[in-house]
Design a protein around this motif. Structure first.
Motif, short mmCIF file in Angstrom:
data_model
loop_
_atom_site.label_atom_id
_atom_site.label_comp_id
_atom_site.label_asym_id
_atom_site.label_seq_id
_atom_site.Cartn_x
_atom_site.Cartn_y
_atom_site.Cartn_z
N ASN A 178 0.83 -1.21 0.00
CA ASN A 178 0.00 0.00 0.00
C ASN A 178 0.86 1.26 0.00
OD1 ASN A 178 -2.28 -1.55 0.07
ND2 ASN A 178 -2.53 -1.43 2.29
N PHE A 179 1.94 1.18 0.78
CA PHE A 179 2.83 2.34 0.88
C PHE A 179 3.46 2.64 -0.47
CE2 PHE A 179 7.00 4.24 1.56
CZ PHE A 179 6.69 5.30 2.39
N ILE A 180 4.00 1.59 -1.12
CA ILE A 180 4.69 1.79 -2.40
C ILE A 180 3.73 2.33 -3.45
CG2 ILE A 180 5.93 0.64 -4.27
CD1 ILE A 180 6.89 -1.38 -2.11
N GLN A 181 2.52 1.75 -3.51
CA GLN A 181 1.61 2.21 -4.56
C GLN A 181 1.10 3.62 -4.29
OE1 GLN A 181 -2.01 2.20 -5.37
NE2 GLN A 181 -2.67 2.31 -3.23
N SER A 182 1.16 4.05 -3.04
CA SER A 182 0.77 5.43 -2.77
C SER A 182 1.87 6.39 -3.19
CB SER A 182 0.45 5.61 -1.28
OG SER A 182 1.64 5.55 -0.54
N ARG A 183 3.10 5.85 -3.37
CA ARG A 183 4.20 6.69 -3.80
C ARG A 183 4.32 6.77 -5.32
NH1 ARG A 183 8.24 8.12 -0.20
NH2 ARG A 183 7.19 8.62 1.74
N ASN A 184 4.24 5.60 -5.97
CA ASN A 184 4.51 5.61 -7.41
C ASN A 184 3.28 5.30 -8.28
OD1 ASN A 184 4.24 2.88 -7.11
ND2 ASN A 184 6.39 2.39 -7.46
N PHE A 185 2.15 5.06 -7.63
CA PHE A 185 0.88 4.84 -8.33
C PHE A 185 0.89 3.64 -9.27
CE2 PHE A 185 1.17 9.46 -7.58
CZ PHE A 185 0.20 9.52 -6.60
N LEU A 186 1.87 2.75 -9.12
CA LEU A 186 1.89 1.56 -9.98
C LEU A 186 1.18 0.42 -9.24
CD1 LEU A 186 5.60 1.79 -11.15
CD2 LEU A 186 3.56 2.31 -12.49
N SER A 187 -0.12 0.65 -8.96
CA SER A 187 -0.82 -0.27 -8.07
C SER A 187 -0.79 -1.71 -8.58
CB SER A 187 -2.24 0.19 -7.85
OG SER A 187 -2.76 0.72 -9.04
N PHE A 188 -1.03 -1.89 -9.88
CA PHE A 188 -1.14 -3.26 -10.39
C PHE A 188 0.19 -4.00 -10.26
CE2 PHE A 188 -1.39 -6.62 -13.56
CZ PHE A 188 -2.59 -7.20 -13.18
N GLU A 189 1.27 -3.35 -10.67
CA GLU A 189 2.59 -3.98 -10.58
C GLU A 189 2.91 -4.37 -9.14
OE1 GLU A 189 1.87 -1.45 -12.42
OE2 GLU A 189 3.11 -1.27 -14.22
N VAL A 190 2.69 -3.42 -8.23
CA VAL A 190 3.02 -3.66 -6.82
C VAL A 190 2.23 -4.87 -6.30
CG1 VAL A 190 2.97 -2.72 -4.50
CG2 VAL A 190 3.52 -1.24 -6.42
N TYR A 191 0.92 -4.83 -6.49
CA TYR A 191 0.11 -5.91 -5.92
C TYR A 191 0.41 -7.24 -6.59
CZ TYR A 191 -2.35 -2.39 -3.28
OH TYR A 191 -2.65 -1.37 -2.40
N MET A 192 0.77 -7.19 -7.86
CA MET A 192 1.15 -8.42 -8.57
C MET A 192 2.36 -9.06 -7.89
SD MET A 192 -0.26 -9.66 -11.19
CE MET A 192 -0.03 -11.32 -11.74
#
Lengths: 224, 216
Positions: A178-192
């Protein structure tokens, strides 16, 4: 779909992910040990005669098994402080996981205990074993062996459930995501990536349980 | 600022509980449909189909439901589809429950002795005739209790939809908690409502199991 996946963008955060993995692993190990121990005690209480204790354990098991984990977590983290029990997010998360697993493992181990033929109990009593000895040496080992696969699955389910702990800001794997995707908005990559890590953790945990099984039930090795 | 009485809290929670029920029903119906398809593939004996379903089950049972929700939610919008939390939750829960239902139903079908397949083959029945007239009627009976038992997991699973912003029982609970600052009472009530939804299903599953065991 014209979208370029940018998995490389996650590399700067590998430290954070590693720390998340570590917390999730620690949570899983502590929960598994405590949950199974408490579950064994709970099952012992349930298997005996109908006493107040066995009823109380029964109510506890039903309450936990019929409510969502996230609600239990919120109740412990937000609710308990109002009656004076203050817990950090980590403590509350761990407590919720242990309470959850203990309820399920009570039920699973109880099923194992009930599958032991009555004759074995009688034989043990006749040989002069005390009640505790009968339970720990005659009833429990084969009971655990029988329900081992179910117990393994339940421990893995609880480990995967720890993802919800991110909701009360416990810094585990999903929190990192959650933290990473709030920084770089690459939600799909992160959660994958995080999902794949969870999958690996689940597979590893299953193998770990197999290894424990190998050492815990040596008589099985002799047979096979 | 309005003041929430206990009745206000309960009333709002009950209104939100409707959506928990609706989402559970959709997830169960969807999961059963996909699960049935997967079960058929699994027992077909075709190597490729069996491998695919194995992988599918492994993936969905080996990852957190929360991650599946996130992936569906963000993945679909990546493909340019405008998804509501509603749709994402329904889809993710459908996929999740189909994996578990497939695993349950495969076990039920395999619990029917091999000899019945062989006997039916000898009588000249086709694959579908065997399924329709011999295997499924028996497997269905075995399947009822664990399926009802699993529906409890679906109801509890819908609680996670609150995280992607779908307003059901749990989300309503957090919202009411933010408004009233009475977490003990609010989450106590939320837990109680979930219990009232799930406990009857648990009891029914246990009763059915005992009843159908005696019949056999």
């Amino acid at each position: 779909m014209d979208y370029t996946f940018q998995f490389g963008e996650l590399l700067p955060y590998s430290d954070l992910i590693a720390r998340g993995v570590l917390s999730t692993v620690i949570l899983a190990i502590v929960t598994t040990v405590l949950g199974c121990l408490l579950g064994t005690l709970g099952a012992a209480a349930r298997a005996g005669k109908q006493t107040f204790l066995s009823r109380a354990v029964g109510v506890y098991v039903e309450l936990i098994r019929n409510t969502p984990f996230i609600v239990q977590l919120f109740f412990i983290f937000f609710g308990l402080p109002t009656i004076g029990i203050k817990l950090t997010a980590g403590e509350a998360g761990l407590l919720a996981m242990v309470i959850n697993l203990a309820a399920y493992s009570t039920e699973i181990i109880r099923a194992g205990i009930e599958s032991i033929p009555k004759g074995q109990l009688e034989a043990a009593r006749t040989l002069g074993l005390s009640r505790t000895q009968t339970f720990t040496r005659v009833v429990l080992p084969p009971a655990l062996e029988k329900i081992y696969p179910a117990l393994t699955s339940q421990c893995i389910i609880v480990m995967l459930g720890s993802a919800v702990l991110s909701q009360i800001s416990v810094e585990e794997l999903t929190f990192a995501a959650n933290f990473i995707q709030s920084r770089n908005f690459l939600s799909f990559e992160v959660y994958m990536v995080i999902t794949v890590i969870y999958l690996l953790l689940a597979i590893l945990m299953r193998q770990g349980f197999k290894l424990i099984h190998y050492f815990m039930f040596p008589n099985l090795r002799a047979r096979s | 600022m309005s003041v929430f009485s206990d009745w206000d809290i309960l009333r709002n929670l009950l209104l939100a509980a409707r959506w928990t029920v609706v989402l559970s029903l959709i997830a169960f119906a969807g999961g059963a449909t996909v699960g049935l398809l997967l079960t058929m593939m699994q027992v077909s004996g075709r190597t490729l189909l069996v491998r695919f379903t194995r992988l599918y089950i492994e993936l969905f049972q080996g990852t957190p439901l929360l991650m599946q929700l996130f992936l569906v939610f963000f993945g679909l919008s990546l493909m340019g589809l405008e998804v509501s939390a509603w749709f994402a939750a329904a889809l993710a829960l459908t996929l999740f429950s189909s994996a578990y239902l497939t695993e349950i139903w495969r076990g039920c079908i395999e619990s029917i002795p091999r000899g019945q397949w062989e006997a039916s083959r000898c009588l000249g029945l086709s694959y579908f005739e065997i399924m329709r007239h011999i295997i499924l009627p028996q497997a269905l009976k075995v399947a009822i209790a664990p399926t009802v038992g699993f529906s409890v997991q679906i109801v509890k699973g819908t609680a996670l939809a609150s995280i992607i912003g779908f307003v059901e029982l749990t989300k309503a609970g957090t919202m009411l908690n933010n408004a009233t600052f009475e977490p003990f009472k609010v989450f106590g009530m939320v837990a109680l409502l979930y219990f009232l939804l799930c406990y009857p299903l648990s009891v029914a599953s246990r009763k059915l199991e005992r009843k159908l065991n005696v019949a056999r």
